[in-house]
Design a protein around this motif. Structure first.
Motif, mmCIF file in Angstrom:
data_model
loop_
_atom_site.group_PDB
_atom_site.id
_atom_site.type_symbol
_atom_site.label_atom_id
_atom_site.label_comp_id
_atom_site.label_asym_id
_atom_site.label_seq_id
_atom_site.Cartn_x
_atom_site.Cartn_y
_atom_site.Cartn_z
ATOM 1 N N GLY A 599 49.056 -20.596 85.199
ATOM 2 C CA GLY A 599 49.721 -20.860 83.929
ATOM 3 C C GLY A 599 49.724 -22.309 83.521
ATOM 4 N N ASN A 600 49.613 -23.225 84.479
ATOM 5 C CA ASN A 600 49.674 -24.640 84.122
ATOM 6 C C ASN A 600 48.277 -25.250 84.095
ATOM 7 O OD1 ASN A 600 49.023 -25.577 86.922
ATOM 8 N ND2 ASN A 600 51.016 -24.651 87.368
ATOM 9 N N ALA A 601 48.172 -26.376 83.411
ATOM 10 C CA ALA A 601 46.871 -27.022 83.236
ATOM 11 C C ALA A 601 46.304 -27.507 84.563
ATOM 12 C CB ALA A 601 47.008 -28.196 82.260
ATOM 13 N N LEU A 602 47.179 -27.957 85.478
ATOM 14 C CA LEU A 602 46.707 -28.454 86.768
ATOM 15 C C LEU A 602 46.056 -27.336 87.574
ATOM 16 C CD1 LEU A 602 46.474 -30.791 88.753
ATOM 17 C CD2 LEU A 602 48.762 -30.171 89.630
ATOM 18 N N GLY A 603 46.671 -26.151 87.552
ATOM 19 C CA GLY A 603 46.111 -25.023 88.276
ATOM 20 C C GLY A 603 44.742 -24.630 87.750
ATOM 21 N N LYS A 604 44.598 -24.656 86.408
ATOM 22 C CA LYS A 604 43.297 -24.322 85.816
ATOM 23 C C LYS A 604 42.249 -25.377 86.163
ATOM 24 C CE LYS A 604 45.502 -21.945 81.943
ATOM 25 N NZ LYS A 604 45.756 -21.961 80.486
ATOM 26 N N LEU A 605 42.692 -26.630 86.271
ATOM 27 C CA LEU A 605 41.766 -27.705 86.592
ATOM 28 C C LEU A 605 41.303 -27.628 88.041
ATOM 29 C CD1 LEU A 605 40.410 -30.390 85.720
ATOM 30 C CD2 LEU A 605 42.493 -31.563 86.483
ATOM 31 N N LEU A 606 42.196 -27.219 88.946
ATOM 32 C CA LEU A 606 41.892 -27.224 90.379
ATOM 33 C C LEU A 606 41.106 -26.004 90.838
ATOM 34 C CD1 LEU A 606 45.297 -28.534 91.804
ATOM 35 C CD2 LEU A 606 43.187 -29.828 91.419
ATOM 36 N N HIS A 607 41.059 -24.965 90.008
ATOM 37 C CA HIS A 607 40.409 -23.723 90.429
ATOM 38 C C HIS A 607 39.400 -23.281 89.380
ATOM 39 C CE1 HIS A 607 43.335 -23.195 93.688
ATOM 40 N NE2 HIS A 607 44.228 -23.647 92.819
ATOM 41 N N ARG A 608 38.260 -22.879 89.847
ATOM 42 C CA ARG A 608 37.196 -22.422 88.959
ATOM 43 C C ARG A 608 37.179 -20.907 88.925
ATOM 44 N NH1 ARG A 608 31.080 -23.470 90.657
ATOM 45 N NH2 ARG A 608 31.758 -21.958 92.214
ATOM 46 N N GLY A 609 37.213 -20.329 87.725
ATOM 47 C CA GLY A 609 37.167 -18.880 87.587
ATOM 48 C C GLY A 609 35.731 -18.382 87.536
ATOM 49 N N THR A 610 35.398 -17.415 88.380
ATOM 50 C CA THR A 610 34.031 -16.875 88.427
ATOM 51 C C THR A 610 33.984 -15.394 88.087
ATOM 52 O OG1 THR A 610 34.268 -16.435 90.788
ATOM 53 C CG2 THR A 610 33.301 -18.551 90.147
ATOM 54 N N ALA A 611 35.124 -14.785 87.809
ATOM 55 C CA ALA A 611 35.164 -13.339 87.591
ATOM 56 C C ALA A 611 34.302 -12.932 86.400
ATOM 57 C CB ALA A 611 36.613 -12.884 87.379
ATOM 58 N N GLU A 612 34.464 -13.609 85.258
ATOM 59 C CA GLU A 612 33.689 -13.257 84.065
ATOM 60 C C GLU A 612 32.198 -13.496 84.280
ATOM 61 O OE1 GLU A 612 36.470 -14.945 84.038
ATOM 62 O OE2 GLU A 612 37.840 -13.741 82.820
ATOM 63 N N GLN A 613 31.858 -14.567 84.999
ATOM 64 C CA GLN A 613 30.440 -14.839 85.261
ATOM 65 C C GLN A 613 29.822 -13.727 86.104
ATOM 66 O OE1 GLN A 613 30.158 -18.711 87.034
ATOM 67 N NE2 GLN A 613 31.291 -19.723 85.387
ATOM 68 N N MET A 614 30.562 -13.245 87.104
ATOM 69 C CA MET A 614 30.059 -12.169 87.946
ATOM 70 C C MET A 614 29.913 -10.875 87.145
ATOM 71 S SD MET A 614 28.989 -11.882 91.049
ATOM 72 C CE MET A 614 29.856 -13.144 92.001
ATOM 73 N N ALA A 615 30.873 -10.598 86.287
ATOM 74 C CA ALA A 615 30.807 -9.394 85.460
ATOM 75 C C ALA A 615 29.604 -9.443 84.521
ATOM 76 C CB ALA A 615 32.100 -9.240 84.660
ATOM 77 N N LYS A 616 29.338 -10.620 83.955
ATOM 78 C CA LYS A 616 28.208 -10.752 83.041
ATOM 79 C C LYS A 616 26.882 -10.562 83.764
ATOM 80 C CE LYS A 616 26.475 -13.699 79.345
ATOM 81 N NZ LYS A 616 26.679 -14.958 78.575
ATOM 82 N N ALA A 617 26.815 -11.000 85.009
ATOM 83 C CA ALA A 617 25.578 -10.856 85.771
ATOM 84 C C ALA A 617 25.262 -9.391 86.070
ATOM 85 C CB ALA A 617 25.679 -11.643 87.073
ATOM 86 N N LEU A 618 26.301 -8.552 86.159
ATOM 87 C CA LEU A 618 26.105 -7.154 86.542
ATOM 88 C C LEU A 618 26.066 -6.195 85.358
ATOM 89 C CD1 LEU A 618 28.611 -7.110 89.540
ATOM 90 C CD2 LEU A 618 26.118 -7.059 89.703
ATOM 91 N N GLU A 619 26.362 -6.688 84.160
ATOM 92 C CA GLU A 619 26.574 -5.786 83.032
ATOM 93 C C GLU A 619 25.318 -5.012 82.627
ATOM 94 O OE1 GLU A 619 25.989 -9.256 79.595
ATOM 95 O OE2 GLU A 619 27.938 -8.351 79.909
#
Length: 649
Positions: A599-619
């Motif tokens: 929820g906070n900006a620091l958390g988003k900065l420290l962690h990279r989200g890969t879920a959407e990228q993985m979903a796009k690769a398999l679609e």
């Protein structure tokens, strides 16, 4: 808790409105005249000036004699279009104007010509009206101050500011349907009427002054003479006629807003249209006649405007003269700005109609935070600002782009009504066919005249944009139809059931935590034939640590499978694994990807989200589905801070 972007939006735009409040407010004829006529009657503030801007450099003083017959020709076109559109509002009571006429009579594909014409017209209208309104204010400062002032350099910044204010107001749900928006039109009528009356009295008594044709800053004055065609060719007269055609823009506003009238809608809209056309004709004729008498000549930089000079000549100097001048100029600026607000309603509504027909992106059909079509408003703002900046908020340069769009829409309306009456046996059929056919032919002729005579002054841009715009809208529609054909072929009985065969679920594991356990719990709930926890070993030591922790935990009974990924191409490795799993044709695969939310900006900065990228690769893989399972890390942190144990749910 609401997201930061939503809280900012709520602070800027106010509380969201519910869908039930989207109903249109019905207007009386008087209010509708003021609200819908602003765009139309305000064009009389610059129509005569644009004609003189073409005639004066070539014909000299004879331009003021030429002005009257050119104005007469424009008024004849006004009469013809008024008869045509009085027919439109009686037959088509849904908002949309010439687009609806063309769609109902020629089909949706041909109607895109009208759609592009109206969309271009709305964009240019914003830029022209705002620029002209700012010119009125700058002209007031110029004449009241006795010469150029610092305001002369603020034409572009002020115009940009006005467009941004209009956009912000409309995003907040600013409605045209109110007496407040009717007031500027009536103030403008009163101001110009007073100016013409005072000028008539002063003219009869011999006290009405004339302009200095050789004053500093005026457009270059050509060879002087008294003959109508002395020093002017037919080509120049046609150019002046094309420029003066800008006086008729906005005539379609009532047909676009006919649905806001009280019942009977068609009859009330027609009465208001006739009144508006009479007012417009009187204003255009009055301003041209006064320019003919005073020889008010345009200035090269656009200020002071012709109508400002006429007001200055009419009211003279002194305190009362300055008050009269201020009244005319402020009323002019106000009605022009109000006219610029009309496209902020018309453009988004038209774009939503076209998007409903699947010729524009569907996101244009969505209402925003305050029930306005926010995406359409934002698109109109961006394009009109770009146009304003590119032309330096110069009315003369913008007019070169103006009439092609609106007269193309007039052409489509006249042609559509001709087709409508041709198919019906009704009273006065021949008269209606004649009027609408003539309206279509004359409007098409104006388009050709404008395109030819103004081609090198910027009309080429519109000539190029039109076919490209129609092609783009048709291309969007073809893509939507292809998608619909592909998505609606599964009509066999029981097509919603999983085909027979083996169902496997992969849960992608990055680390052993609550997000992973939530995904594993959900995997059990879908009851597959096999569940596998999958980790791609990019870092071998870390993979071994994860495997050891997995073996030691009692939180899950699902075994962990490690797959080497030495080249660190996670998506490529996942695609290969999914392909091998489903290559037998009898196995379907569901890949569950835990997604950790911060929820906070620091958390988003420290962690990279890969879920959407993985979903796009398999679609694109057959027999493979991807499920993203969100886990709120911020909520887990709050529970931990409160002394409670977070749970995987």
């Amino acid at each position: 808790m609401d997201r930061l972007t939503y809280r900012v939006k709520r602070r800027l735009l106010g509380r969201p409105l519910t869908t039930e409040r989207a109903g249109a407010q019905r207007l009386s004829n008087r209010t509708a005249l003021g609200v819908l006529a602003s765009d139309c009657i305000s064009s009389s503030a610059y129509g005569s000036e644009e004609m003189l801007r073409v005639l004066v450099p070539v014909a000299g003083a004879a331009a003021f004699s030429l002005l009257m017959p050119v104005t007469g020709a424009i008024l004849l076109v006004l009469l013809l279009l008024t008869l045509c559109y009085s027919d439109v509002v009686m037959i088509y009571t849904r908002a949309g104007g010439s687009y609806v006429v063309a769609r109902e009579n020629f089909g949706p594909t041909v109607a895109q010509i009208a759609a592009v014409a109206l969309l271009v017209d709305y964009i240019v209208t914003v830029a022209v009206q705002v620029s002209a309104g700012t010119s009125a204010i700058v002209s007031l400062a110029h004449l009241a101050g006795g010469g150029p002032t610092a305001m002369d350099h603020l034409q572009l910044p002020l115009s940009i500011g006005v467009i941004l204010v209009l956009a912000y107001g409309n995003l907040r749900g600013l409605r045209e349907a109110g007496r407040l928006f009717a007031l500027p039109a009536y103030l403008f009528m009163a101001a110009v009427g007073l100016m013409l009356a005072v000028s008539a009295v002063r003219g009869l008594t011999g006290g009405l002054p004339r302009a200095d044709l050789h004053a500093a800053g005026v457009v270059p004055v050509g060879t002087p003479g008294n003959g109508w065609l002395y020093g002017a060719s037919l080509f120049i007269v046609l150019r002046a006629f094309a420029n003066g055609g800008s006086s008729l823009t906005g005539l379609e506003a009532i047909s676009n807003g006919v649905s806001v009238f009280r019942d009977p809608q068609g009859r009330n809209a027609r009465r208001t249209l006739l009144t508006m056309s009479c007012v417009l004709g009187a204003l255009v004729l009055g301003v041209s006649a006064l320019a003919h008498v005073t020889h008010a000549v345009p200035y090269a930089d656009g200020t002071p405007t012709v109508i400002a000079q006429e007001a200055h000549f009419a009211f003279g100097g002194g305190v009362l003269g300055t008050v009269g001048l201020a009244f005319v100029q402020l009323a002019t600026a106000l009605v022009l700005y109000t006219g610029a607000n009309t496209p902020f309603t018309g453009f988004p509504f038209l774009a939503s109609f076209v998007a409903e027909d699947r010729f524009l992106p569907r996101l244009l059909t969505r209402r925003g935070h305050r029930l306005a079509f926010s995406n359409g408003i934002i698109a109109l703002t961006a394009v009109s600002l770009a146009l304003l900046i590119a032309t330096g908020a110069n009315v003369d340069r913008l007019v070169a782009l103006y009439a092609i769009g609106v007269f193309t829409a007039f052409t489509m309306a006249g042609a559509g009504l001709t087709a409508y009456h041709w198919r019906r046996r009704e009273r006065h059929r021949r008269l209606k066919l004649g009027v609408n056919t003539l309206a279509a032919v004359v409007s098409a002729a104006v388009v050709v005249i404008f395109a030819v005579t103004k081609f090198t002054e910027g009309a080429w841009l519109v000539v190029v944009i039109f076919p490209l715009g129609v092609w783009a809208l048709t291309r969007i529609n073809r893509e939507y139809r292809r998608e619909a054909a592909a998505l609606t072929t599964l009509q066999a009985p029981g097509a919603d059931r999983r085909p027979p065969g083996r169902h496997v679920v992969f849960v992608l594991v990055e680390t052993l935590d609550l997000a992973t356990l939530k995904a594993l719990r959900y995997a059990h709930e879908v009851r597959p034939d096999d569940i596998r926890a999958v980790h791609f070993a990019v870092d071998e030591p870390r993979a071994r640590e994860l495997a050891a922790a997995w073996e030691a935990t009692a939180a899950t009974s699902v075994p962990l499978d490690l797959f080497a990924c030495p080249d660190r191409r996670l998506r490529h490795a996942m695609v290969e694994l999914a392909g091998r799993t489903t290559e037998d044709g009898a196995t379907s695969l569901t890949v569950m990807v835990p997604r950790r939310l911060y929820g906070n900006a620091l958390g988003k900065l420290l962690h990279r989200g890969t879920a959407e990228q993985m979903a796009k690769a398999l679609e694109h893989l057959p027999s493979v589905a991807v499920t993203i399972l969100p886990f709120d890390v911020s909520r887990a942190l709050r529970l931990l801070d409160a002394g409670h144990a977070p749970q995987p749910d």
